[in-house]
Design a protein around this motif. Structure first.
Motif, short mmCIF file in Angstrom:
data_model
loop_
_atom_site.label_atom_id
_atom_site.label_comp_id
_atom_site.label_asym_id
_atom_site.label_seq_id
_atom_site.Cartn_x
_atom_site.Cartn_y
_atom_site.Cartn_z
N ASP A 137 18.38 -23.80 48.22
CA ASP A 137 17.41 -22.86 47.67
C ASP A 137 18.13 -21.78 46.87
OD1 ASP A 137 15.20 -21.37 47.09
OD2 ASP A 137 14.86 -20.64 49.12
N HIS A 138 17.85 -21.75 45.57
CA HIS A 138 18.46 -20.77 44.65
C HIS A 138 19.98 -20.75 44.76
CE1 HIS A 138 14.96 -18.95 42.77
NE2 HIS A 138 14.34 -18.99 43.95
N PRO A 139 20.62 -21.88 44.50
CA PRO A 139 22.08 -21.88 44.46
C PRO A 139 22.56 -21.16 43.20
CG PRO A 139 21.24 -23.98 43.72
CD PRO A 139 20.05 -23.19 44.17
N LEU A 140 23.84 -20.89 43.12
CA LEU A 140 24.41 -20.22 41.95
C LEU A 140 25.49 -21.11 41.36
CD1 LEU A 140 23.97 -17.51 40.47
CD2 LEU A 140 26.04 -16.69 41.59
N LEU A 141 25.38 -21.37 40.06
CA LEU A 141 26.31 -22.22 39.35
C LEU A 141 26.98 -21.43 38.24
CD1 LEU A 141 23.91 -25.28 38.92
CD2 LEU A 141 25.58 -24.94 40.76
N ALA A 142 28.17 -21.82 37.86
CA ALA A 142 28.92 -21.16 36.79
C ALA A 142 29.13 -22.14 35.65
CB ALA A 142 30.25 -20.63 37.30
N LEU A 143 28.98 -21.64 34.42
CA LEU A 143 29.19 -22.46 33.24
C LEU A 143 29.84 -21.59 32.18
CD1 LEU A 143 28.65 -25.21 31.82
CD2 LEU A 143 26.50 -24.24 31.01
N THR A 144 30.94 -22.06 31.61
CA THR A 144 31.63 -21.31 30.56
C THR A 144 31.04 -21.68 29.21
OG1 THR A 144 33.66 -21.25 31.86
CG2 THR A 144 33.85 -20.81 29.50
N VAL A 145 30.56 -20.67 28.49
CA VAL A 145 29.92 -20.87 27.19
C VAL A 145 30.61 -19.99 26.16
CG1 VAL A 145 27.77 -20.73 25.90
CG2 VAL A 145 27.72 -21.36 28.31
N ALA A 146 31.16 -20.61 25.14
CA ALA A 146 31.84 -19.88 24.06
C ALA A 146 32.90 -18.93 24.60
CB ALA A 146 30.83 -19.11 23.20
N GLY A 147 33.57 -19.37 25.65
CA GLY A 147 34.66 -18.59 26.21
C GLY A 147 34.26 -17.53 27.22
N THR A 148 32.98 -17.38 27.51
CA THR A 148 32.53 -16.39 28.48
C THR A 148 31.77 -17.09 29.60
OG1 THR A 148 30.47 -16.01 27.25
CG2 THR A 148 32.33 -14.58 26.75
N PRO A 149 31.92 -16.63 30.85
CA PRO A 149 31.23 -17.28 31.98
C PRO A 149 29.76 -16.89 32.04
CG PRO A 149 32.53 -15.44 32.77
CD PRO A 149 32.81 -15.54 31.30
N ALA A 150 28.93 -17.85 32.40
CA ALA A 150 27.51 -17.60 32.63
C ALA A 150 27.17 -18.09 34.04
CB ALA A 150 26.66 -18.34 31.60
N TYR A 151 26.43 -17.29 34.77
CA TYR A 151 26.04 -17.65 36.14
C TYR A 151 24.56 -18.02 36.14
CZ TYR A 151 30.51 -15.73 37.57
OH TYR A 151 31.85 -15.51 37.72
N LEU A 152 24.27 -19.21 36.63
CA LEU A 152 22.94 -19.79 36.53
C LEU A 152 22.37 -20.02 37.93
CD1 LEU A 152 23.92 -22.53 33.91
CD2 LEU A 152 23.10 -20.21 33.44
N GLU A 153 21.07 -19.78 38.08
CA GLU A 153 20.43 -19.89 39.39
C GLU A 153 19.19 -20.78 39.28
OE1 GLU A 153 18.88 -16.97 43.03
OE2 GLU A 153 19.47 -16.14 41.09
N PRO A 154 19.33 -22.08 39.48
CA PRO A 154 18.15 -22.96 39.46
C PRO A 154 17.24 -22.68 40.66
CG PRO A 154 20.10 -24.18 40.14
CD PRO A 154 20.58 -22.82 39.73
#
Length: 382
Positions: A137-154
């Motif tokens: 439930d609401h995990p947190l994922l990390a994705l690097t976009v254009a050299g900067t990290p983005a934290y995503l919560e599905p």
């Protein structure tokens, strides 16, 4: 680089985190350096748009926001058993139906973004090794976009007994007679594709080949006009391939920031929201970063009205849409297009110029025929 990004948004301003909705919009327009830089630096684009006199008029209403949270809470109220049942029914793969105590719900609490990301990865590895159904439930994922990290919560991730991982999107728009609004489903699919892209990196890193991100997401919506959940599987293959390709095309934020004039900043004031700088100064800072405006931006970007005004002032053909812009080749202004169509400019060997002149001739011929027909009808009437 972090210091430079902090200077761009304001040293005392907290960054606005990137989410899947913003990444999907960014992937849809990878040529826009302005959005890539502002999103990478965590600038509040809505506040910036208000400061330059071009506020946005779109967004989710408070009623829809509350209704969406209420519906999501109802879907998850039984510890994820309803989500697993909906997914199992849609898969219809002949596997045994999940029992009442066959769904695990691991605890994902941890301190900080990096702590939550690491806890999510550990929970995914443990759930995959257990060989049981699990709902995160609401995990947190990390994705690097254009050299900067983005934290995503599905909204949720379901782990299958066979090691598969399925992204779950819970939306408040209705699914009537088994179908929903195509535009809203497409937007949900693009968001789910961003989550799936981030999940692939986790699967490669922690699952050691035992897990696989499924190419279908589970979309859960209210059934008809009730508050009961209905679900459908959404194919992610095309949006996933498109999102991956578009995000890879993004120019690095560091490269964009390096090309800005010295002293450029989008800082509004001490709190980052109440503008104390002149609107003209902020607009000048925005204009220092190249934008790729398209009419589709009006439904996805907070700075769309500002960019549209600038494109119109420059007589740019971007205001006519990406399809028209691609067909016109080196003709970048409306005036140059009209001049080429009238035979006043442009080389006849240019395919775009030749097509414009042919279209202009057909247009003139159609008008002449219409005028002749009107004259004949008027004569017959007399």
């Amino acid at each position: 680089m972090r210091q430079r990004l902090a200077e761009l948004r304001g040293p005392s301003v907290a960054p606005v985190p990137l989410d899947a909705r913003a990444l999907a919009a960014l992937a849809a327009n990878p040529g826009c350096h302005r959005r890539a830089l502002l999103d990478g630096a965590g600038v509040d684009k809505a506040a910036l748009a208000r400061a330059v006199g071009a506020p946005v008029t779109f967004g989710q209403s408070q009623f829809a926001f509350v209704r969406g949270h209420s519906f999501e809470a109802r879907v998850k109220s039984d510890g994820g058993a309803e989500l697993v049942r909906l997914l199992h029914d849609r898969l219809a793969d002949g596997s045994p139906a999940p029992g009442p105590d066959s769904v695990d719900t691991p605890d994902l609490s941890a301190a900080g973004l990096q702590g939550r990301t690491a806890r999510t990865a550990l929970a995914l590895r443990e759930a995959t090794a257990a060989g049981r159904w699990a709902v995160l439930d609401h995990p947190l994922l990390a994705l690097t976009v254009a050299g900067t990290p983005a934290y995503l919560e599905p909204d949720a991730i379901v782990v299958h007994p066979d090691g598969g991982w399925t992204v779950v999107e819970i939306k408040s728009f209705a699914m009537i007679d088994g179908s929903a609004d195509a535009a809203k489903v497409g937007a949900a699919a693009r968001q789910a594709a961003v989550y799936a892209l981030a999940l692939e990196a986790v699967a490669e890193r922690v699952a050691e080949g035992a897990a696989a991100v499924r190419e279908q997401a589970l979309l859960v919506c209210p059934k008809d006009f009730s508050n009961l959940p209905a679900a459908a599987l959404v194919d992610l293959r095309k949006p996933l391939a498109t999102t991956r390709r578009q995000l890879e095309r993004l120019t690095g934020v560091a490269e964009i920031a390096a090309g800005l004039p010295e002293g450029t900043t989008f800082d509004l004031s001490g709190d980052g929201r109440t503008p104390t700088r002149p609107a003209g100064e902020l607009a000048e800072a925005l204009d220092a970063v190249a934008a790729a405006y398209a009419p589709e931006c009006l439904a996805a970007c907070e700075l769309a009205f500002h960019c549209r005004a600038r494109a119109r002032a420059a007589d740019s053909v971007q205001t006519l849409g990406r399809g028209v812009r691609a067909e016109l080749g080196g003709l970048t202004t409306v005036a140059s297009v009209l001049a080429a169509a009238a035979g006043e400019a442009g080389s006849p060997d240019d395919p775009a110029v030749a097509a414009l002149r042919r279209a202009s001739a057909l247009h003139a011929e159609a008008l002449a025929l219409a005028s002749a027909d009107e004259g004949a009808l008027a004569g017959a009437g007399r």
